[in-house]
Design a protein around this motif. Structure first.
Motif, PDB file in Angstrom:
ATOM      1  N   GLU A   1      78.119  29.209   9.148  1.00 30.50           N
ATOM      2  CA  GLU A   1      77.159  29.366  10.244  1.00 30.50           C
ATOM      3  C   GLU A   1      77.738  28.876  11.566  1.00 30.50           C
ATOM      4  N   LEU A   2      77.509  29.681  12.614  1.00 35.39           N
ATOM      5  CA  LEU A   2      78.037  29.389  13.948  1.00 35.39           C
ATOM      6  C   LEU A   2      76.988  28.850  14.900  1.00 35.39           C
ATOM      7  N   GLY A   3      75.717  28.976  14.558  1.00 38.74           N
ATOM      8  CA  GLY A   3      74.662  28.602  15.479  1.00 38.74           C
ATOM      9  C   GLY A   3      74.409  29.713  16.480  1.00 38.74           C
ATOM     10  N   PHE A   4      73.432  29.516  17.342  1.00 41.97           N
ATOM     11  CA  PHE A   4      73.068  30.547  18.311  1.00 41.97           C
ATOM     12  C   PHE A   4      74.125  30.655  19.406  1.00 41.97           C
ATOM     13  N   PHE A   5      74.416  31.882  19.813  1.00 38.11           N
ATOM     14  CA  PHE A   5      75.318  32.115  20.938  1.00 38.11           C
ATOM     15  C   PHE A   5      74.868  33.366  21.678  1.00 38.11           C
TER      16      PHE A   5
ATOM     17  N   GLN B   1      70.097  35.884  22.217  1.00 37.38           N
ATOM     18  CA  GLN B   1      71.062  35.135  21.422  1.00 37.38           C
ATOM     19  C   GLN B   1      70.941  35.518  19.953  1.00 37.38           C
ATOM     20  N   VAL B   2      72.052  35.362  19.257  1.00 36.59           N
ATOM     21  CA  VAL B   2      72.031  35.553  17.810  1.00 36.59           C
ATOM     22  C   VAL B   2      72.630  34.325  17.135  1.00 36.59           C
ATOM     23  N   ASN B   3      72.119  34.054  15.954  1.00 34.15           N
ATOM     24  CA  ASN B   3      72.705  33.040  15.091  1.00 34.15           C
ATOM     25  C   ASN B   3      73.319  33.794  13.930  1.00 34.15           C
TER      26      ASN B   3
END
Length: 314
Positions: free
Chosen positions: A210-214, A154-156
C-alpha cells in the motif's frame, strides 16, 4: 514511492533527542512543573511526567509533538536524556563548577538568555488576538483564497514491483514472472501477502504494497496513468512498465476532488496567524533593543586582532 512522513519524523525526533543533553531547561526548576509520576529515576533523582511535558513543549516543534508522543521509543530516550542531564548537573554542582569564574559567567549568560526568551514570549502573548479575532481572520483567509483549499482527486493504491536491471538489458524473465503473479491475483491470491513476499519496493512491501493516497504528479507517469484508470476498489491493472521495473497495481480507494471544509482548516489557519504575529513581534522587540546598542569599533578591532583567522593564506 516511499511515504516521506516517516523520514521526516525520524529526523525531527533525532534532532530533539540530540539536543536534550545540551539545552534542556535547568532541572531544579522542572520539579515545579507538576506531575508526580516518575518516568526515569536513579541516584540523582526523578524525571516526572510534568518534567517531560515541559521539555517536549520546549524541544519538539509543534507540528511534530503528536508524532513524538506516538513513539514510545522516542519518549523513553528523551526521558533517559533528561535524567542524564539531572545527574551530570548534580555532579557539576557538587564539584562547585557553578562557583568558578567560568561557571559563573556561563550561568549568567544562560540566565540572560532565558530572561530574554521570557520577555519575547510575553510580548507575543500581549500581541496575540483573542480566539474570536483569530477565527475572523481564518474565515477571511478561507474566503479570500478558495483555490488554496481545493484538494485534487486522489487514489490510494497498492502495488507489487518486480525490478529490472538498470541500464536496459533483457527483462523478459522479469516480465514473465510479473505476468505469473498477476495471474495468481486474478485467481484470488492475497495481494498484500504477495507484495510482502515479492515486491522490490521495500517501503511499501512491509505494508502489503500500500502506497497511501496520492494525487496526480506524484508518481511515474505510466504508473500514475494506470492507477487513476482503475475505478473500483480491488480492481487490478495490467502490467505497468516504469524505469523501476514492472508493476501490478490494485486500487484500494478513490477520493474525489473537493474543497476542504472550513472547520477542517480552522486550526491550521489559527496557527498560521499565531506564527505570523509571533515572528513579527519577536522581530519588533529585538530590533527595538538592537537600536540602542552602540558599537565600539576600536574594541571590536582589538578583539578580532587577538583571534587571527589567516583567511586566504596557505
Amino acid at each position: 514511492m516511499l511515504n516521506p512522513l516517516h523520514g521526516k519524523l525520524r529526523t525531527a525526533l533525532a534532532a530533539a533527542l540530540s539536543m536534550a543533553s545540551l539545552s534542556l531547561a535547568p532541572v531544579p526548576a522542572l520539579a515545579q512543573a507538576g506531575g508526580a509520576a516518575a518516568l526515569t529515576s536513579g541516584p540523582a533523582g526523578q524525571v516526572t511526567a510534568g518534567d517531560m511535558e515541559m521539555l517536549i513543549k520546549e524541544m519538539v516543534p509543534a507540528g511534530e509533538i503528536a508524532r513524538f508522543w506516538a513513539s514510545r521509543d522516542a519518549v523513553v530516550r528523551f526521558a533517559r536524556s533528561a535524567y542524564v542531564q539531572r545527574a551530570l548537573s548534580a555532579e557539576a554542582a557538587k564539584a562547585g563548577l557553578d562557583k568558578t569564574p567560568e561557571g559563573a559567567a556561563y550561568l549568567k549568560m544562560m540566565h540572560e538568555r532565558a530572561l530574554m526568551e521570557l520577555q519575547l514570549r510575553q510580548g507575543v502573548r500581549t500581541a496575540l488576538p483573542n480566539e474570536q479575532a483569530l477565527d475572523r481572520y481564518a474565515r477571511s483567509e478561507y474566503q479570500a483564497q478558495p483555490d488554496r483549499f481545493k484538494e485534487p482527486e486522489q487514489v490510494n493504491a497498492r502495488h507489487i514491483l518486480l525490478a529490472v536491471a538498470q541500464g536496459g538489458g533483457d527483462d523478459a524473465e522479469v516480465k514473465a514472472k510479473a505476468e505469473a503473479l498477476r495471474a495468481e491475483l486474478v485467481k484470488g491470491a492475497d495481494f498484500a501477502q504477495l507484495a510482502r513476499e515479492q515486491s522490490a519496493d521495500p517501503g511499501s512491501a512491509t505494508r502489503g504494497g500500500e502506497l497511501g493516497f496520492f494525487a496526480a504528479g506524484r508518481m511515474a507517469p505510466a504508473f500514475e496513468k494506470a492507477a487513476f484508470a482503475l475505478k473500483k476498489p480491488g480492481e487490478l491493472s495490467e502490467l505497468v512498465k516504469t524505469p523501476f521495473g514492472y508493476h501490478i497495481i490494485q486500487l484500494v480507494e478513490r477520493k474525489p476532488a473537493r474543497t476542504v471544509p472550513f472547520e477542517e482548516v480552522l486550526p491550521k489557519l489559527r496557527e498560521e496567524l499565531r506564527t505570523k504575529i509571533e515572528g513579527r513581534e519577536r522581530s519588533r522587540l529585538w530590533e527595538s533593543a538592537d537600536t540602542e546598542a552602540k558599537v565600539n569599533d576600536e574594541a571590536v578591532n582589538a578583539l578580532m586582532a587577538r583571534h587571527p583567522t589567516h583567511l586566504g593564506k596557505p
